[in-house]
Each structure stands twice: as structure tokens, then as C-alpha cells.
Enzyme design. Structure first.
Site, short mmCIF file in Angstrom:
data_model
loop_
_atom_site.label_atom_id
_atom_site.label_comp_id
_atom_site.label_asym_id
_atom_site.label_seq_id
_atom_site.Cartn_x
_atom_site.Cartn_y
_atom_site.Cartn_z
N LYS A 165 0.84 -1.20 0.00
CA LYS A 165 0.00 0.00 0.00
C LYS A 165 0.87 1.24 0.00
CE LYS A 165 -3.24 -3.00 0.38
NZ LYS A 165 -3.89 -3.45 -0.86
N ASP A 193 -0.29 -0.55 -4.50
CA ASP A 193 -1.70 -0.18 -4.42
C ASP A 193 -1.85 1.21 -3.84
OD1 ASP A 193 -4.41 -0.10 -4.27
OD2 ASP A 193 -4.64 -1.96 -3.12
N GLU A 218 -1.96 -0.09 -8.63
CA GLU A 218 -3.40 -0.30 -8.54
C GLU A 218 -4.09 0.98 -8.12
OE1 GLU A 218 -5.51 -4.14 -7.66
OE2 GLU A 218 -5.59 -3.22 -5.68
N ASP A 241 -9.38 -1.64 -9.16
CA ASP A 241 -10.31 -2.41 -8.32
C ASP A 241 -11.44 -1.54 -7.75
OD1 ASP A 241 -8.58 -1.09 -6.55
OD2 ASP A 241 -8.31 -2.81 -5.22
N LYS A 265 -13.60 -7.33 -6.65
CA LYS A 265 -13.96 -7.46 -5.23
C LYS A 265 -15.42 -7.93 -5.17
CE LYS A 265 -10.98 -3.94 -3.09
NZ LYS A 265 -9.79 -4.64 -3.42
MG MG Z 1 -6.58 -2.39 -4.08
#
Ligand code: MG
Length: 369
Positions: A165, A193, A218, A241, A265
Site C-alpha cells: 500500500k 496499491d 493499482e 479495483d 472485489k
Molecule cells: Mg486495491
């Protein structure tokens, strides 16, 4: 076969460690989980779960799931749960939108359909791969040294796919990416991400500065418009996403070439029925996939794994095991578990596991015929 009863359960799931996203902007310590049990006149019962990743991550809300089910229940009771398309249309008639509230009902219906056919859901959907699915780690926003430590901890448990992240200060993001790449063993897959945290200029700054590394990002912007606006200004592969919610989103991303990877998701897109259509759009356009729950227990991870198993092995980049971040286990010893960084598909019919009654307490609502 007819649905005779829908029972709704609520449980707060504590995270083992508090978790930060977007450079520390968002903090998570508890997930609000909703479980749904659907009973039928044939004596079969199916289970669904809806666990958003908190209330601040994307537009999804634990109490909203329970309110949505209250609104939709009478439209769904009396229908045949094996006819998932009829269930989907009934829910859409009762409550347009609100996909995340529909996902647990869709999941429970697939569970019943699988049990009725005596097949795991993935086989009922057309045939499952038995290759163990690699689990992506989830490395929260941290310093360079902390990132390295957390990655090594995951590596020692067999993980070969990582979601690091980022999305804080661009200079710190660049330093973290460069450090992670300098220590990356061959064969590992790492996704950076951003979780929508960058503005357009920040995204361009980091993506240009790391172009020599060929790394994948991402959700590098808030919306599909933001991601489209910078698409020609960098050379990095992109996964989407959070902005992949509807089938129209999937079609736009594929048509306009906005991403090379879908992060599907299950709860966010409304469940297996809808997610399977996104899978097909992805396969038709040479787009690879990550598949995951938005959060939750082994039940939600099992649902995601069933969809993942219907994707050709070389198009599936990884799954997620949110269960590993929780203190509670609603089905000890059952369902897909982390084995050396991979999940194995359950072979029992339907989802392959049900929660223990005493693990989730009494229902908070029951809707009957
Ligand atoms: Mg993600």
C-alpha cells in the site's frame, strides 16, 4: 425448491493489528460483518457474507447491508434459489443499485445451488482449476524499513504475491518502491496499491520516476476519469479495483484500455453472478485478474476462491485471505486456509463450509414466508 426464510446475523470482526491505508489517511481496526442464512423448503440452507472494509474505504456500510436485505427479503422469499438470475432481477426490482447489499444473498443462493447439484460452486459455474491460488499479502502504508520487515514476514510464510500500500507523500512512495524492488526475490509479483490517494500530478510524478522499474500500480487515481486522464503520460501497467463496480465500468476499462488487470472485489460488485460477467469481459480483452472479498472471514474468502478457480491459471494473478488479519474464526478448521501462501479449493458441495452457530450468535432479523 423455494426460499422460505432469510436470517441475518451481525458480528464485529476485530483486526489483529490496526491497519492504515492511503499513507495513514484511513485507519481500520474493526470490520462490521453481516452473515445471511437462507433456508429452503427442501431442507437445504445456504450462507452468505457481506463484510465491507470499514465504512470509510468505499461506499459500503454494514448497517446498509442489513437495511438492504430488509427491503429486498419479501421480493426474494418464495423464489427458487438455484435460479440466481431470477434472484438478481428480483433484487434489482426491489432496490436499484446497492450492489454490496445484494452480494450476500447471491452468495447464499449459489451455496444452495451447489449443494443441490452436489458440486462445489466453481464446478457448478463451469469447471474449476485445482491449482492452489497464490494469496496476495497486504502491506499497509509504512516507512521503508517497516515495509521491508513486513514483506520478509510474509515471505517466511510462503507468500509470493504482495500488495504494497502506497499513496502517501510522493517522495516517500518513490523511496519505498525503489527499496522494495531492490530487495525483491526473482519470481515474486508485487503490486503497488495507491487506493485512490494520489492527485493526477502526484500519480504522474511517481509513475514517471519509477518507469525504469516496470512496476504495476493499482487504482492510481480516484475515478476512471482520473486514471484515463493520465493514461498517456506514463508507461506503467495499471490494475483497477475500487473503480470497478458495474459491468459498464468493466466494459469501459476494457474498451478504452484503462488497465491491464481487474481487481474484482466480490462484495463490491454485487456477488458471484455479476463478477462472473466481469471475468468474461476481462478474458475477452486480455486482462488478467485478482479476485478477492472486500473483507471478511473464511466464508467470504471461500466465495472469492470459487470465482478465482474458474479463471484460467495464467490469467489469475492472486487472491486474498482477509481471514488471516482477524482475531475471530467463525468456522475453525474448515474451508480454504492459508497453506504456505496459497488457498486450496474446498471439495465439499456449495461454498464448502458453513459457520458455527455459536460463532455468530442469534440472528438480528428473520424474514419468513
Ligand atoms: Mg486495491
Amino acid at each position: 425448491m423455494k426460499i422460505t426464510r432469510i436470517s441475518v446475523f451481525h458480528k464485529d470482526l476485530e483486526l489483529e493489528h490496526p491497519y492504515w491505508l492511503s499513507g495513514g489517511r484511513l485507519r481500520f481496526s474493526t470490520l462490521d460483518a453481516t452473515f445471511v442464512r437462507i433456508d429452503t423448503d427442501a431442507g437445504l440452507a445456504g450462507w452468505g457474507e457481506g463484510t465491507p472494509w470499514g465504512h470509510t474505504y468505499v461506499p459500503a456500510h454494514g448497517p446498509g447491508i442489513r437495511a438492504g436485505i430488509e427491503t429486498m427479503a419479501r421480493f426474494v422469499i418464495g423464489l427458487d434459489p438455484r435460479r440466481v438470475l431470477e434472484i438478481e432481477r428480483a433484487m434489482d426490482l426491489a432496490l436499484p443499485g446497492h450492489l454490496y447489499a445484494k452480494a450476500p444473498i447471491d452468495m447464499a443462493c449459489w451455496d444452495i445451488a451447489g449443494q443441490a447439484a452436489d458440486l462445489p460452486i466453481a464446478d457448478l459455474m463451469g469447471g474449476a482449476s485445482r491449482r492452489p491460488a497464490p494469496i496476495a499479502s497486504s502491506v499497509g502504508a509504512k516507512t521503508v524499513d517497516e515495509t521491508r520487515e513486513v514483506l520478509d514476514r510474509y515471505r517466511s510464510r510462503g507468500y509470493v504475491v504482495h500488495s504494497v500500500k502506497i499513496g502517501g507523500d510522493p517522495e516517500r512512495d518513490i523511496a519505498r518502491i525503489r527499496d522494495v524492488e531492490a530487495h525483491r526475490p526473482p519470481g515474486e509479483r508485487i503490486l503497488y496499491d495507491v487506493n485512490r490517494a494520489w492527485t493526477r500530478q502526484q500519480a504522474i510524478r511517481v509513475m514517471k520516476a519509477t518507469e525504469d522499474l516496470g512496476v504495476m500500480f493499482e487504482q492510481p487515481g480516484e475515478t476512471l476519469d482520473d486514471i484515463a486522464a493520465i493514461r498517456q503520460l506514463h508507461a506503467a501497467p495499471v490494475s483497477i479495483d475500487e473503480s470497478l463496480v458495474t459491468l459498464q465500468d468493466a466494459a469501459r476499462i476494457a474498451r478504452d484500455g484503462l488497465a491491464e488487470v481487474f481487481g474484482i472485489k466480490l462484495n463490491r460488485v454485487g456477488g458471484l453472478t455479476r463478477a462472473a460477467r466481469m471475468r468474461d469481459i476481462a478474458l475477452a480483452h486480455g486482462i488478467d485478474m485478482f479476485v478477492m472479498a472486500t473483507g471478511g472471514t473464511v466464508l467470504a474468502d471461500a466465495e472469492a476462491l470459487h470465482l478465482a478457480a474458474t479463471i484460467p491459471d495464467h490469467n489469475l494473478l492472486g487472491v486474498w485471505a482477509c481471514q488471516d488479519m482477524l482475531t475471530a474464526d467463525i468456522a475453525p478448521g474448515r474451508g480454504p486456509r492459508n497453506a504456505d501462501g496459497h488457498l486450496h479449493l474446498p471439495e465439499a458441495p456449495g461454498l464448502g463450509l458453513h459457520p458455527d452457530d455459536d460463532a455468530i450468535g442469534p440472528p438480528v432479523a428473520v424474514y419468513e414466508m
